[in-house]
Scaffold this active site. Structure first.
Site, PDB file in Angstrom:
ATOM      1  N   ASP A 300       0.857  -1.197   0.000  1.00 39.51           N
ATOM      2  CA  ASP A 300       0.000   0.000   0.000  1.00 39.51           C
ATOM      3  C   ASP A 300       0.890   1.243   0.000  1.00 39.51           C
ATOM      4  OD1 ASP A 300      -2.201   1.689   0.191  1.00 39.51           O
ATOM      5  OD2 ASP A 300      -2.267   1.577   2.373  1.00 39.51           O
ATOM      6  N   CYS A 340      -2.950   4.532  -4.948  1.00 38.78           N
ATOM      7  CA  CYS A 340      -3.838   5.630  -4.557  1.00 38.78           C
ATOM      8  C   CYS A 340      -3.543   6.862  -5.403  1.00 38.78           C
ATOM      9  CB  CYS A 340      -3.709   5.936  -3.070  1.00 38.78           C
ATOM     10  SG  CYS A 340      -2.074   6.493  -2.582  1.00 38.78           S
TER      11      CYS A 340
END
Ligand code: SAH
Length: 400
Positions: A300, A340
């Site tokens: 992530d 993201c």
């Protein structure tokens, strides 16, 4: 009120309810407007279209508050929009009662430039545009009324404010810091939230459901959590019964908070947690060299592409970490991988990961399959008229 006239044809995006008006769409401004003031938006032939916040310093010259040309943009407007956003969350069972909750997700909640996150009885607000900045008092008051929270802290210290000609602003808008450490419970795990010094408003609420998924998948597995920040995924993996959880981040302070979070949860077996303070790009290679392998890896990373213009460089970085992670997976292993970056679409991200799987498979004979597509939690909705709001995308892969 000043009137902003669009160039011919530029009313089309407004009719499709897109809230941004770029400099190239604006023909002229008649009347006086200071940054953040409300202007009437009209088509080239003078037909009223919307009401928007004027931001002369930004390439996004105006952001639409309302597509209803009769709606006044005043305190009552913000009260309605904030109350509606809070009510939307309350209506979804997985969100109702969450101690950590995004209350306002900017454009997707009809409030461009406004982010508001709730942590217990504290709301953290982030105002990123001239329009949002101007209505600070009305927004703060509306949040207090809609939530009954005790305090509001402002974290408007993000870089994008400079594009709007705004200085950073931080501090208490209502109430004051509590003597107690701010701790929330998420999926049964306690997490401390540093609203003053942490990333974003202190915590990555968008990954809540995906962290829960890791808890479901972790039992008996050896887990590697890359870019762990304050160990959100790591603690969920421990809670889910992981055999061992190795967490990696290059930030010493983040890892300090991560250890503190583990200590807040005596129900978790601390002996199964290992911490590495290092660069993920380098350390994944070292692990491969050392013959390590994992059953579940979480990737992530921070935003590699801030705009679509940086997508290519970002693509190389995403591919690199995904190749390295796939090579470290044991047969039957799982990779949970995210981007993201707003500039990297879900489609592009899948292509990048497919390329990574090919490269990794060339040496290991591994094949990878998507078993689930992942996204941000429901308190980070995406207005269909505003695809730019769809920034978080992820894939759960199973390899053999
Ligand atoms: N998964 C986390 C959020 C990750 S934020 C959660 O659920 O809360 C991204 C993290 O990556 C930050 O903590 C940052 O310190 C770290 N980071 C950025 N670049 C890095 C690198 N090259 N190597 C290791 N960590 C890095």
């Amino acid at each position: 009120m000043a009137t902003l006239t669009l160039h011919p044809g530029k009313e089309r995006s407004v009719r499709r309810r897109h809230p941004w008006l770029f400099s190239g769409a604006v023909a002229q401004l008649d009347g006086r407007a200071r940054p953040g003031d409300t202007v009437d938006v009209v088509s080239s032939d003078g037909r009223p279209l919307a009401r928007a916040a004027w931001s002369p310093a930004s390439q996004i010259r105006a952001r639409i508050w309302s597509f209803d040309i009769d709606e006044s943009i005043d305190h009552a407007f913000f009260k309605r929009r904030v109350a509606a956003a809070v009510a939307r969350r309350a209506a979804l069972p997985e969100l109702a009662g969450q101690q950590g909750l995004r209350l306002i997700h900017a454009e997707s909640d009809g409030l461009p430039g406004v982010i508001a996150d709730r942590y217990g009885d504290t709301v953290v607000v982030q105002l990123t545009t001239a329009g949002a900045d101007k209505w600070r008092a009305a927004i703060a008051d509306s949040l207090l009324k809609a939530t009954g929270c005790a305090r509001i802290y402002e974290r408007s210290d993000v870089e994008v404010r400079s594009l709007e000609g705004l200085e950073p602003v931080t501090g208490w808008l209502h109430g004051a810091a509590s003597d107690d450490e701010l701790v929330i419970e998420e999926n049964g795990v306690h997490m401390t939230v540093d609203i003053v010094g942490g990333h974003k408003t202190g915590f990555y609420l968008d990954q809540r459901e995906n962290r829960r998924r890791v808890a479901e998948l972790a039992r008996g597995r050896r887990v590697l959590n890359c870019f762990c920040y304050t160990a959100g995924f790591s603690l969920q993996a421990l809670a889910g019964g992981a055999r061992e959880v190795v967490s990696m981040d290059s930030s010493g302070p983040a890892l300090e908070t991560a250890r503190r979070n583990l200590a807040l949860n005596p129900q978790l077996d601390a002996a199964r947690a290992l911490w590495i303070e290092d660069d993920v790009f380098a350390e994944l290679r070292n692990m491969r060299g050392a013959g390590e392998s994992y059953d579940l890896i979480v990737l992530d990373p921070p935003k590699f592409a801030h705009t679509a213009a940086h997508a290519e460089r970002a693509a190389r970085a995403y591919k690199d970490i995904n190749v390295q992670a796939l090579r470290l997976l044991a047969p039957g292993g799982l990779l949970m991988t995210y981007s993201c970056s707003g500039g990297v679409s879900a489609e592009l991200f899948q292509k990048i990961v497919a390329g990574a799987a090919l490269d990794a498979g060339a040496s290991t004979k591994m094949t990878a399959r998507i078993v689930q597509r992942l996204q941000g939690a429901a308190d980070h909705p995406v207005d269909l008229a505003f695809p730019e709001g769809d920034y978080l995308k992820g894939l759960l892969l199973q390899v053999d």
